[in-house]
Design a protein around this motif. Structure first.
Motif, mmCIF file in Angstrom:
data_model
loop_
_atom_site.group_PDB
_atom_site.id
_atom_site.type_symbol
_atom_site.label_atom_id
_atom_site.label_comp_id
_atom_site.label_asym_id
_atom_site.label_seq_id
_atom_site.Cartn_x
_atom_site.Cartn_y
_atom_site.Cartn_z
ATOM 1 N N GLY A 118 11.122 -3.870 -3.759
ATOM 2 C CA GLY A 118 9.701 -2.656 -3.909
ATOM 3 C C GLY A 118 9.070 -2.336 -5.212
ATOM 4 O O GLY A 118 9.053 -1.876 -5.874
ATOM 5 N N ALA A 134 6.117 -0.096 -4.913
ATOM 6 C CA ALA A 134 5.324 1.280 -4.155
ATOM 7 C C ALA A 134 5.995 2.316 -4.765
ATOM 8 O O ALA A 134 6.890 2.172 -4.550
ATOM 9 N N ASP A 135 5.579 3.405 -4.404
ATOM 10 C CA ASP A 135 6.036 4.485 -4.317
ATOM 11 C C ASP A 135 6.769 4.712 -2.770
ATOM 12 O O ASP A 135 6.330 5.762 -2.336
ATOM 13 N N THR A 136 8.580 4.459 -2.994
ATOM 14 C CA THR A 136 8.779 4.552 -1.634
ATOM 15 C C THR A 136 10.101 4.961 -1.827
ATOM 16 O O THR A 136 10.777 4.655 -2.832
ATOM 17 N N GLN A 137 10.636 5.347 -0.539
ATOM 18 C CA GLN A 137 12.070 5.898 -1.036
ATOM 19 C C GLN A 137 12.724 4.964 -0.817
ATOM 20 O O GLN A 137 13.522 5.323 -2.369
ATOM 21 N N TYR A 138 12.777 3.319 -1.026
ATOM 22 C CA TYR A 138 13.808 3.527 -1.850
ATOM 23 C C TYR A 138 13.471 2.556 -2.374
ATOM 24 O O TYR A 138 14.142 2.183 -3.802
ATOM 25 N N ASP A 195 13.014 -3.601 -0.062
ATOM 26 C CA ASP A 195 12.059 -2.212 0.000
ATOM 27 C C ASP A 195 12.929 -1.852 -1.823
ATOM 28 O O ASP A 195 12.286 -1.462 -2.888
ATOM 29 N N ASN A 213 14.730 -1.580 4.558
ATOM 30 C CA ASN A 213 14.416 -0.967 3.662
ATOM 31 C C ASN A 213 15.938 -1.275 2.200
ATOM 32 O O ASN A 213 15.525 -1.246 1.887
ATOM 33 N N ASN A 236 11.891 4.025 -5.297
ATOM 34 C CA ASN A 236 12.043 4.965 -6.331
ATOM 35 C C ASN A 236 14.083 5.294 -6.073
ATOM 36 O O ASN A 236 14.256 5.607 -7.920
#
Ligand code: AHR
Length: 501
Positions: free
Chosen positions: A143, A145-149, A139, A136, A151
């Motif tokens: 990170g 990509a379009d991910t929770q962390y 990320d 996490n 973002n």
């Protein structure tokens, strides 16, 4: 007394990694709070970063900084330190018995690194956490990509990933004082599975497994062997930590602290290579000396057990050692030892950067100044780059209680073909005798001395303070160069740095 230094120009030890001149910022004492970060300080910028400290950090020549610990990291929730400051939780900080306000965290550290031109090196919590949180955090930090962390990082105002390359898999997990301390087998499995998970995200990360917290640890050797036997293919570095306590030995042995550091590094390399041979691996594990310094450990240990159970102060001073002239010489000697291992020591962090056993000291709301130990580090970082060369020294001896007779003069030579500059760093470890030194450097292409500076304290116990910040500092020193042979005299207890071209 005379000493002769020679160098085999055809056989460099290895290229000096820029990461050799790393440092360490832990959420400990006043390293972060009132150290690098103090929003109310007159020099603070809009991010609360002290610019007087920033200037000294730049002058120190620090290249990488390990963060956020240290023992602190083993109970740290990185999420506490990101997002709106007013929403961040205050927590009990177990390692140093303080209250952690979390008003400084990962994004602010990245901003600070960016301003300072420093490469961040992040440590993850493998004391109370594991694979999921490591991924996490990875990320959040890197990170795309379009991910929770990833973002969450964007929401917090940091659109671009930070692209942090070097990650430490925990801290001093062999130490019983560590929150979440583990035996070698348990740590090895956790380090392996965490490394695998992180590599599933990014195969090119450089991962550091925890080696021994000290040469004296009873598990030293077995610890490294167990970790690497399991995790050899997944990690790139094994760490070692070395603190030298001036009060635990006679002064002659203290000045010769590089002897122990040499043995420690050699022991780690031998162990790593034995595991590599067993695995018939082509890969070599590198060494990250990710904490090293002088530290009056005995004095600290006697205080550590005296914390009042209900006292959890914020940004309270912790291990604010005031360094002496002798300490500066030892730091200079430890740098020689590190550079001598430039083929395998590919990262090193002097611990720590500000206030906590640090080269830079600050007053809350006030001044910042250079400790004695600032000087050898700053000089070496500036001039000792490129390739390291073994300086073979025919030297008179000096007597020590700890090591018996040792060479009085210890030295290393560096040469950077790209810039056509180099250095000779030399320490006279004799407390009583001056040594006339010659060094045959012509084969390297050395044609002139650009500058020579020496730290030769008139009082080995002298210290730098806010009121007398230059009591111990380097001064120009006379050095001649004729037909490629450098000649000079090293006073007793002195550290010389010659800049060559
Ligand atoms: O640098 C001070 C402490 O020393 C660090 O937190 C820990 O890793 C080591 O024991």
């Amino acid at each position: 007394m005379t000493a002769r230094i020679s160098v085999d120009a055809d056989r460099p030890i290895g290229r000096i990694s820029p990461r050799m001149y790393g440092s360490f910022v832990e959420h400990m004492g006043r390293c972060v709070y009132t150290g690098i970060f103090e929003p109310d300080h007159p020099t603070a910028d809009a991010n609360g970063l002290r610019q007087d400290v920033m200037e000294l950090v730049r002058e120190l020549g620090v290249t990488t900084v390990r963060y956020p610990g240290g023992n602190f990291v083993s109970n740290y929730r990185w999420e506490d330190g990101v997002g709106p400051i007013q929403d961040r939780p205050r927590r009990l900080e177990l390692a140093w018995h303080t209250t952690e306000p979390n008003t400084f965290g990962t994004d602010q550290f990245m901003t600070w690194c960016d301003q300072a031109g420093i490469e961040p090196m992040l440590a993850i919590n493998l004391g109370t956490r594991g694979e999921t949180d490591a991924v996490n955090l990875l990320d959040y930090v890197n990170g795309q990509a379009d991910t929770q962390y990833a973002n969450l990082r964007r929401t917090n105002g940091h659109e671009d990933p930070y692209n942090v390359r070097m990650w430490c898999l925990g801290n001093e997990m062999d130490g019983p004082w560590q929150v979440g301390h583990k035996n070698a087998e348990d740590y090895a499995y956790l380090a392996l599975s965490t490394a695998r998970a992180m590599h599933m995200v990014d195969q090119d990360l450089e991962l550091v497994a925890c080696g021994s917290a000290a040469w004296e640890m009873p598990t030293f050797g077995d610890w490294e062997r167990t970790i690497l036997d399991l995790a050899y293919d997944e990690v790139d570095y094994i760490s070692l930590h070395r603190y030298v306590d001036p009060d635990a030995q006679d002064r002659a042995s203290f000045l010769a602290a590089g002897v122990d550091l040499d043995r420690f590094i050699d022991g780690v390399i031998a162990t790593a290579d034995a595991v590599g041979a067993k695995h018939r691996s082509n890969k070599k594990i590198m060494v990250s000396v990710d904490e090293w310094n002088v530290w009056r450990l005995g004095a600290w240990n006697s205080i550590e057990h005296g914390f009042a159970p209900d006292d959890w102060p914020e940004a309270a001073p912790r291990i604010e050692d005031v360094y002496t002239g002798a300490d500066a010489l030892v730091v200079g000697g430890l740098l020689i030892s590190l550079l001598r291992h430039a083929d395998r020591v590919k990262a090193a962090s002097m611990a720590q950067l500000v206030n906590v056993i640090a080269p830079i000291m600050t007053e809350k709301g006030g001044r910042a100044w250079r400790q004695t130990t600032f000087h050898p580090f700053a000089i070496a970082s500036r001039i000792a780059r490129g390739q390291a060369y073994d300086a073979v020294v025919a030297s008179p001896v000096a007597g020590t209680e700890r090591y018996g007779e040792i060479d009085a003069v210890d030295a290393v030579v560096t040469w950077d073909e790209e810039t056509g500059t180099g250095s000779l760093l030399a320490l006279n470890r004799s407390l009583t005798d001056a040594v006339d030194v010659t060094a045959a450097l012509g084969a390297l292409g050395v044609s002139r001395v650009k500058a020579a500076q020496i730290i030769a304290p008139d009082d080995l116990d002298a210290v730098n303070t806010a009121d007398d910040p230059d009591r111990v500092h380097p001064v120009p020193h006379e050095v001649t160069l004729a037909d490629g042979v450098l000649a000079t005299t090293l006073p007793p207890a002195s550290w010389l740095a010659v800049e060559l071209a």
